[in-house]
Scaffold this motif. Structure first.
Motif, PDB file in Angstrom:
ATOM      1  N   ARG A  17       4.055   5.439   2.852  1.00 57.20           N
ATOM      2  CA  ARG A  17       4.261   6.833   3.241  1.00 57.20           C
ATOM      3  C   ARG A  17       4.249   6.984   4.764  1.00 57.20           C
ATOM      4  NH1 ARG A  17       4.322  12.128   2.933  1.00 57.20           N
ATOM      5  NH2 ARG A  17       2.625  13.419   3.682  1.00 57.20           N
ATOM      6  N   SER A  23       0.835  -1.209   0.000  1.00 61.27           N
ATOM      7  CA  SER A  23       0.000   0.000   0.000  1.00 61.27           C
ATOM      8  C   SER A  23       0.869   1.259   0.000  1.00 61.27           C
ATOM      9  CB  SER A  23      -0.905   0.000   1.234  1.00 61.27           C
ATOM     10  OG  SER A  23      -1.411   1.280   1.498  1.00 61.27           O
ATOM     11  N   SER A  24       0.625   2.158  -0.949  1.00 57.37           N
ATOM     12  CA  SER A  24       1.395   3.405  -1.004  1.00 57.37           C
ATOM     13  C   SER A  24       1.126   4.275   0.230  1.00 57.37           C
ATOM     14  CB  SER A  24       1.095   4.179  -2.285  1.00 57.37           C
ATOM     15  OG  SER A  24      -0.268   4.536  -2.347  1.00 57.37           O
TER      16      SER A  24
END
Length: 147
Positions: free
Chosen positions: A30, A25-26
């Motif tokens: 992050r 998952s981006s």
């Protein structure tokens, strides 16, 4: 309660911040990056503070935490604590389509895959953040529970 936790806390024992991380998952990547940078900055601030005068930054920067990364869902007990920390209105942001804490627990116990990462948890201060909002993550790291 935080007073007693700090009063009886062993010297040199650091708080634990946990991220329930989904590497695919981006958003989770992050959040993980924000936490790693904050941990590195806190460590360098601690070293500088130990060598010199404690400035204004040292009062707002937290220098006593260890970062734990879990690439899976929490245990049911951990999820219960997370839901308590976040409040019932945030249950749907942690467990897919949950309408409240009891619904979240029921769905999670049926299938742990409904857990939605990332979730960052400060176990010692009883706080949690869902997602990758940098200001919320940094607030969790910097702000005392009683503030």
């Amino acid at each position: 309660m935080a007073f007693f936790r700090n009063l009886f806390k062993e010297s040199g024992v650091r708080d634990v911040i946990t991220i329930f991380h989904a590497p695919a998952s981006s958003v989770s990547i992050r959040a993980h990056t924000i936490l790693k940078q904050a941990a590195a900055n806190a460590q360098s601030t601690a070293t500088i503070d130990q060598a010199g005068e404690h400035g204004k930054e040292s009062k707002t920067e937290r220098t006593d935490f260890d970062l734990e990364v879990h690439e899976g869902p929490p245990t049911p007990d951990q999820l219960g604590s997370i839901l308590e920390y976040l409040g019932p209105s945030k249950a749907g942001s942690v467990v897919k389509d949950a309408t409240g804490a009891s619904d979240a627990m029921r769905k999670f116990n049926k299938d742990a895959k409904v857990f939605q990462s990332p979730v960052i948890v400060d176990w010692n201060r009883g706080r949690a953040v869902v997602g990758d909002d940098e200001s919320e993550i940094l607030k969790l790291l910097r702000t005392p529970k009683d503030a």
